[in-house]
Motif scaffolding. Structure first.
Motif, PDB file in Angstrom:
ATOM      1  N   ARG A 139       0.863  -1.185   0.000  1.00 48.56           N
ATOM      2  CA  ARG A 139       0.000   0.000   0.000  1.00 48.56           C
ATOM      3  C   ARG A 139       0.900   1.235   0.000  1.00 48.56           C
ATOM      4  O   ARG A 139       2.086   1.165   0.311  1.00 48.56           O
ATOM      5  N   SER A 140       0.300   2.382  -0.298  1.00 52.76           N
ATOM      6  CA  SER A 140       1.033   3.654  -0.280  1.00 52.76           C
ATOM      7  C   SER A 140       0.356   4.601   0.688  1.00 52.76           C
ATOM      8  O   SER A 140      -0.865   4.554   0.868  1.00 52.76           O
ATOM      9  N   PHE A 141       1.151   5.472   1.304  1.00 51.09           N
ATOM     10  CA  PHE A 141       0.674   6.313   2.397  1.00 51.09           C
ATOM     11  C   PHE A 141       1.136   7.745   2.220  1.00 51.09           C
ATOM     12  O   PHE A 141       2.173   8.010   1.628  1.00 51.09           O
ATOM     13  N   ILE A 142       0.375   8.672   2.771  1.00 51.46           N
ATOM     14  CA  ILE A 142       0.718  10.092   2.775  1.00 51.46           C
ATOM     15  C   ILE A 142       0.531  10.625   4.191  1.00 51.46           C
ATOM     16  O   ILE A 142      -0.385  10.216   4.899  1.00 51.46           O
ATOM     17  N   SER A 143       1.411  11.535   4.575  1.00 58.11           N
ATOM     18  CA  SER A 143       1.274  12.142   5.903  1.00 58.11           C
ATOM     19  C   SER A 143       0.051  13.041   5.914  1.00 58.11           C
ATOM     20  O   SER A 143      -0.305  13.665   4.903  1.00 58.11           O
ATOM     21  N   LYS A 144      -0.588  13.099   7.055  1.00 61.61           N
ATOM     22  CA  LYS A 144      -1.763  13.960   7.185  1.00 61.61           C
ATOM     23  C   LYS A 144      -1.408  15.416   6.925  1.00 61.61           C
ATOM     24  O   LYS A 144      -2.193  16.165   6.357  1.00 61.61           O
ATOM     25  N   ASN A 145      -0.200  15.836   7.318  1.00 61.58           N
ATOM     26  CA  ASN A 145       0.225  17.221   7.097  1.00 61.58           C
ATOM     27  C   ASN A 145       0.272  17.560   5.612  1.00 61.58           C
ATOM     28  O   ASN A 145      -0.228  18.594   5.182  1.00 61.58           O
ATOM     29  N   LEU A 146       0.880  16.694   4.808  1.00 61.42           N
ATOM     30  CA  LEU A 146       0.968  16.960   3.376  1.00 61.42           C
ATOM     31  C   LEU A 146      -0.401  16.850   2.719  1.00 61.42           C
ATOM     32  O   LEU A 146      -0.709  17.622   1.817  1.00 61.42           O
ATOM     33  N   SER A 147      -1.220  15.932   3.172  1.00 66.22           N
ATOM     34  CA  SER A 147      -2.550  15.784   2.560  1.00 66.22           C
ATOM     35  C   SER A 147      -3.367  17.061   2.729  1.00 66.22           C
ATOM     36  O   SER A 147      -4.143  17.423   1.846  1.00 66.22           O
ATOM     37  N   ASP A 148      -3.182  17.767   3.834  1.00 71.88           N
ATOM     38  CA  ASP A 148      -3.867  19.044   4.031  1.00 71.88           C
ATOM     39  C   ASP A 148      -3.376  20.094   3.030  1.00 71.88           C
ATOM     40  O   ASP A 148      -4.154  20.889   2.526  1.00 71.88           O
ATOM     41  N   MET A 149      -2.077  20.054   2.715  1.00 71.58           N
ATOM     42  CA  MET A 149      -1.490  21.035   1.798  1.00 71.58           C
ATOM     43  C   MET A 149      -1.950  20.826   0.356  1.00 71.58           C
ATOM     44  O   MET A 149      -2.215  21.795  -0.352  1.00 71.58           O
ATOM     45  N   ILE A 150      -2.037  19.567  -0.080  1.00 71.83           N
ATOM     46  CA  ILE A 150      -2.368  19.319  -1.483  1.00 71.83           C
ATOM     47  C   ILE A 150      -3.859  19.426  -1.758  1.00 71.83           C
ATOM     48  O   ILE A 150      -4.289  19.362  -2.895  1.00 71.83           O
TER      49      ILE A 150
END
Length: 125
Positions: free
Chosen positions: A56-67
């Motif tokens: 699976r692939s994951f993204i940090s919650k911080n970056l997800s807010d930015m994008i």
């Protein structure tokens, strides 16, 4: 500060359970089996760990807010046990993110989790 290595197994209908191992950015730099770097994700530079052991692939919650993508609720929560025994859960996924690699655009789906050293961990999903 972890690289996610997930083993799929049903968790009595409560989601999917996986396992991860601790790997910080400093350790990853010296591991010849790991690729890291800064890459464009939805036109934002992100610190990315490519982990061929993760499915699976994951993204940090911080970056997800930015994008500013719109997270989708998963049908079943995804439970991840990291090496120190800590349990984290992914309940949402960002679908159709654009990761640019050497002038190639890859569409990837990223589960939202709390990450330490990296903004994104890409697996073999």
């Amino acid at each position: 500060m972890f690289s996610v290595r997930v083993n799929n197994a049903n968790n009595r209908g409560n989601g999917v359970k996986g396992q991860a191992f601790v790997l910080g950015s400093g350790e990853a730099r010296y591991d010849h089996n790991v690729v890291t770097g800064k890459f464009l994700l939805n036109k934002y530079f992100a610190s990315v760990l490519f982990d061929t052991g993760a499915d699976r692939s994951f993204i940090s919650k911080n970056l997800s807010d930015m994008i500013k993508g719109t997270p989708t609720l998963l049908e079943a929560k995804y439970i991840i046990e990291i090496a120190d025994g800590q349990i984290i859960e992914a309940n949402h996924i960002l679908k159709g993110c654009k990761l640019e690699l050497a002038s190639h655009i890859l569409d990837i789906d990223l589960m939202l989790v709390t990450l330490g050293s990296f903004d994104v961990i890409t697996g073999m999903d």
